[in-house]
Design an enzyme around this catalytic site. Sequence first.
Site, PDB file in Angstrom:
ATOM      1  N   ASN A  78      26.749  39.810  49.107  1.00 29.22           N
ATOM      2  CA  ASN A  78      26.244  41.171  49.334  1.00 29.22           C
ATOM      3  C   ASN A  78      27.306  42.147  49.809  1.00 29.22           C
ATOM      4  O   ASN A  78      26.989  43.266  50.216  1.00 29.22           O
ATOM      5  CB  ASN A  78      25.091  41.136  50.342  1.00 29.22           C
ATOM      6  CG  ASN A  78      24.019  40.158  49.951  1.00 29.22           C
ATOM      7  OD1 ASN A  78      23.890  39.098  50.563  1.00 29.22           O
ATOM      8  ND2 ASN A  78      23.264  40.464  48.909  1.00 29.22           N
ATOM      9  N   ILE A  85      28.671  47.289  51.590  1.00 33.13           N
ATOM     10  CA  ILE A  85      27.631  46.331  51.972  1.00 33.13           C
ATOM     11  C   ILE A  85      26.311  46.708  51.310  1.00 33.13           C
ATOM     12  O   ILE A  85      25.891  47.866  51.373  1.00 33.13           O
ATOM     13  CB  ILE A  85      27.450  46.333  53.513  1.00 33.13           C
ATOM     14  CG1 ILE A  85      28.797  46.085  54.196  1.00 33.13           C
ATOM     15  CG2 ILE A  85      26.414  45.300  53.942  1.00 33.13           C
ATOM     16  CD1 ILE A  85      28.848  46.536  55.649  1.00 33.13           C
ATOM     17  N   CYS A  86      25.673  45.730  50.679  1.00 34.95           N
ATOM     18  CA  CYS A  86      24.360  45.942  50.083  1.00 34.95           C
ATOM     19  C   CYS A  86      23.308  45.516  51.101  1.00 34.95           C
ATOM     20  O   CYS A  86      23.047  44.331  51.288  1.00 34.95           O
ATOM     21  CB  CYS A  86      24.235  45.134  48.794  1.00 34.95           C
ATOM     22  SG  CYS A  86      22.652  45.397  47.971  1.00 34.95           S
ATOM     23  N   LEU A  87      22.761  46.509  51.800  1.00 38.51           N
ATOM     24  CA  LEU A  87      21.779  46.243  52.849  1.00 38.51           C
ATOM     25  C   LEU A  87      20.834  47.442  52.904  1.00 38.51           C
ATOM     26  O   LEU A  87      21.291  48.588  53.003  1.00 38.51           O
ATOM     27  CB  LEU A  87      22.505  46.047  54.190  1.00 38.51           C
ATOM     28  CG  LEU A  87      21.697  45.584  55.384  1.00 38.51           C
ATOM     29  CD1 LEU A  87      21.075  44.206  55.142  1.00 38.51           C
ATOM     30  CD2 LEU A  87      22.565  45.541  56.632  1.00 38.51           C
TER      31      LEU A  87
END
Length: 197
Positions: A78, A85-87
Amino acid sequence: MQRASRLKRELSLLTTEPPPGITCWQNESQLDDLRAQILGGADTPYEKGIFNLEIVVPERYPFEPPKIRFLTPIYHPNIDSAGRICLDVLKLPPKGAWRPSLNISTLLTSIQLLMAEPNPDDPLMADISSEYKYNKQLFLLNAREWTEKYASQQKKVSKPLEEKINQSKTGTTNDSAVQKRKGSNICKKEKKSRLDS
């Protein structure tokens, strides 16, 4: 200005009561440019790693989430090679879950949790994600290798550790010597090289 007062309050809280394994401070004297460190959690491939992050706080904060990225390379499904950041909490609705009631401490804790529990179903790095899903041993091996190579404590001295070293140096000078400010006895060339790393 709401952003400035809220940021001062948040930074004060992060200094006095930081979440476990997380530190955060202002970069230089700019209130909207912060740095953070997350220690890799025990029983994860990131254990004993120190991961540096950059936090850029937008003008519209807290109505817009801060932009956070890893400065330390990390092998994670992620988090991409640029440190993005993939959040969901780092994005505004409808795609994201950011709310003004969240704060920087919450975001850093969420990132720390993401490090311990990757989400391979919403990856930024498809190849690392499929490795995590279908060959977890290889993923763990690669992630540990990257942690040793890029986030190892022996390779780089982190800012909080650097401050402790400087304090112990100034504490051992003889009493008649005038106490210097931290880092003032470092030549400009050394200061520049530290800033570059």
